[in-house]
Motif scaffolding. Structure first.
Motif, PDB file in Angstrom:
ATOM      1  N   UNK A 102       0.817  -1.221   0.000  1.00 19.39           N
ATOM      2  CA  UNK A 102       0.000   0.000   0.000  1.00 19.39           C
ATOM      3  C   UNK A 102       0.845   1.263   0.000  1.00 19.39           C
ATOM      4  N   UNK A 103       1.940   1.265   0.750  1.00 21.96           N
ATOM      5  CA  UNK A 103       2.818   2.432   0.763  1.00 21.96           C
ATOM      6  C   UNK A 103       3.471   2.598  -0.611  1.00 21.96           C
ATOM      7  N   UNK A 104       3.957   1.503  -1.175  1.00 21.51           N
ATOM      8  CA  UNK A 104       4.568   1.561  -2.517  1.00 21.51           C
ATOM      9  C   UNK A 104       3.563   2.086  -3.533  1.00 21.51           C
ATOM     10  N   UNK A 105       2.318   1.660  -3.418  1.00 24.66           N
ATOM     11  CA  UNK A 105       1.279   2.145  -4.329  1.00 24.66           C
ATOM     12  C   UNK A 105       1.063   3.651  -4.193  1.00 24.66           C
ATOM     13  N   UNK A 106       1.060   4.166  -2.963  1.00 30.40           N
ATOM     14  CA  UNK A 106       0.909   5.620  -2.773  1.00 30.40           C
ATOM     15  C   UNK A 106       2.101   6.356  -3.377  1.00 30.40           C
ATOM     16  N   UNK A 107       3.304   5.827  -3.151  1.00 37.87           N
ATOM     17  CA  UNK A 107       4.503   6.490  -3.676  1.00 37.87           C
ATOM     18  C   UNK A 107       4.496   6.514  -5.200  1.00 37.87           C
ATOM     19  N   UNK A 108       3.927   5.490  -5.802  1.00 36.68           N
ATOM     20  CA  UNK A 108       3.941   5.415  -7.270  1.00 36.68           C
ATOM     21  C   UNK A 108       3.132   6.548  -7.905  1.00 36.68           C
ATOM     22  N   UNK A 109       2.355   7.275  -7.086  1.00 39.04           N
ATOM     23  CA  UNK A 109       1.600   8.433  -7.596  1.00 39.04           C
ATOM     24  C   UNK A 109       2.495   9.660  -7.823  1.00 39.04           C
ATOM     25  N   UNK A 110       3.729   9.606  -7.312  1.00 36.61           N
ATOM     26  CA  UNK A 110       4.639  10.751  -7.440  1.00 36.61           C
ATOM     27  C   UNK A 110       5.612  10.541  -8.590  1.00 36.61           C
ATOM     28  N   UNK A 111       5.393  11.256  -9.680  1.00 36.50           N
ATOM     29  CA  UNK A 111       6.208  11.125 -10.895  1.00 36.50           C
ATOM     30  C   UNK A 111       7.664  11.500 -10.663  1.00 36.50           C
TER      31      UNK A 111
END
Lengths: 291, 291
Positions: A102-111
């Motif tokens: 879940x944390x990795x998924x949130x981070x993936x929102x930052x280009x």
């Protein structure tokens, strides 16, 4: 379909399956289960994915609820967006733990991020969550910037020096294997792994039921970092509902963050929540010695 | 000492007493009990005062936890101080319900109030809380400005016109007797009981598990008042942890309140919490249609 063998923390009552959390001394929780979707024994723990009535799909480790479809995003958003937005130019991020992705998924929102090292000791947890908890793991498995490293986070940080802009400690409770993730020795190693303007954040448990963990975490971090901020969020599926996070930083203060950098595709956090999560109730200020 | 007969919602497990909340379909909660301090049958409900391990002393109505020593002050402070501070010159306050006397105790901290009418249908609840839940009822029984009226709140407000500056609806869940306290008819009567610059506030349930109650309450109040604000707090002993309150006002907006009027002797609320409680997460803004 393969019949799943139910472990001792599942009980059948009147033909219905219930997950029974009774590892606490003074409280037991029974969750009604629609279906036990999988049951795996990893080298570290029992890993179950269940579908529950009130909380949707859930990751259960050794019989304890870890993250749920209903509210997992609250915890994951709060531990991820706050440090990444506070840092003004983050490129390299480290996650310790975070097996539900879940944390990795949130981070993936930052280009603007170039790489995310996710160091999780238990590959079975990651595999199960990528397969069956897609509402939480989301885009993480498809984002090539994310490196899945199945290693012990404690050992991993020992020889890292000035590598990361942001480090996120997404640990489970400080009992058993995760206990060392709350030790001063680990925080000192983690500090060393950060660049000169780096930021680290950890979950620091319930401000109601685990005051001593929060206070100790905060006190240790204050010895080693000039800026330390405790913030709060509500996580309905955790005992006590209120949860604390503690951020430690060499240079950037979340109270002065540029909130224009916060992405819009979130379910809990927004600019107002970012600003207001640092407002602590009197009873917390008192035991944390905050004016 | 008189032996207390345990009702069906108490279970003995391995010689220990547990309170079992299992009125929900999908979740059961077991609280470990040190002692059942009293058990009374009122004309309306079973009234128990218990001493529990995790939550201290608690008021239990028909087997359901209502207010606890550990966190009762959070709910009571949030439902009391916000409207009283928002109103710039409150003199007369109405409480509907509030049998644990926690709201009355918070109000007694405001010297400028002239009278508080507390309309609670069940005298047994008040007597028990004044006797055994003194950490919550506090100064209320000694404050001569507080009038204890043991009546049906619904009937009480029917013939009141422009009497009150502030009305606080401290109801239990909208099932059984408290259901009408969530009806439009009641809110219209309550509106009529307010002065031209009056304010009312009610608890509007869990923003996670009772979205429809919160949304309906807010929608009804928006039909009748120019200013409606939903705010949040964490109440650890309530399911889901996060709790909502909805304030409706003719003239005063809590976003412009004079926070110097907030008293200092509180355990949860302070100026920062007052300001930040109106920051709502994205998922709430979405279903409440808030920009």
């Amino acid at each position: 379909m393969e019949k799943i063998q139910l472990l001792e923390f599942f009980k059948i009552i009147n033909g219905e399956t219930w997950l029974v959390e009774d590892e606490r001394d003074n409280m037991k929780l029974y969750y009604r289960v629609k279906e036990v979707l999988s049951s795996k024994k990893s080298p570290f723990q029992h890993v179950n994915i269940i579908d529950s009535y009130d909380f949707g799909r859930c990751l259960v480790l050794d019989g304890v609820m870890q993250t749920t479809e209903l509210d997992g995003y609250i915890y994951n958003e709060m531990i991820s967006h706050i440090p990444v937005v506070t840092h003004q130019n983050p490129k390299k991020v480290l996650i310790i733990g975070g097996g539900d992705c879940g944390v990795a998924n949130e981070l993936s929102k930052y280009k603007e991020l170039e790489s995310v090292d996710m160091v999780e000791i238990d590959k079975v947890v990651v595999d199960e969550c990528v397969d069956k908890l897609t509402m939480i793991s989301g885009n993480a498995p498809n984002d090539e910037r994310i490196n899945f490293l199945f290693e012990d986070g404690i050992k991993f940080v020992k020889d890292k020096e000035k590598c990361y802009d942001v480090a996120i400690v997404d640990s489970s409770d400080p009992v058993g294997p995760a206990e060392v993730l709350f030790s001063e020795e680990f925080y000192v190693d983690l500090k060393k792994s950060l660049k000169d303007d780096g930021i680290m954040v950890c979950q620091s448990q319930s401000p109601i039921f685990h005051k001593e963990v929060l206070k100790r975490t905060r006190d240790i971090l204050k010895k080693h970092f000039p800026i330390v901020r405790t913030y709060k969020a509500v996580v309905p599926s955790y005992p006590g509902g209120m949860w604390s996070f503690t951020l430690a930083s060499f240079k950037y203060d979340p109270l002065n963050a540029n909130l224009e950098r916060l992405v819009k595709n979130t379910k809990y956090i927004n600019k107002d929540i970012f600003k207001s999560c640092f407002s602590l109730p009197n009873f917390m200020k008192e035991y944390l010695d905050i004016e």
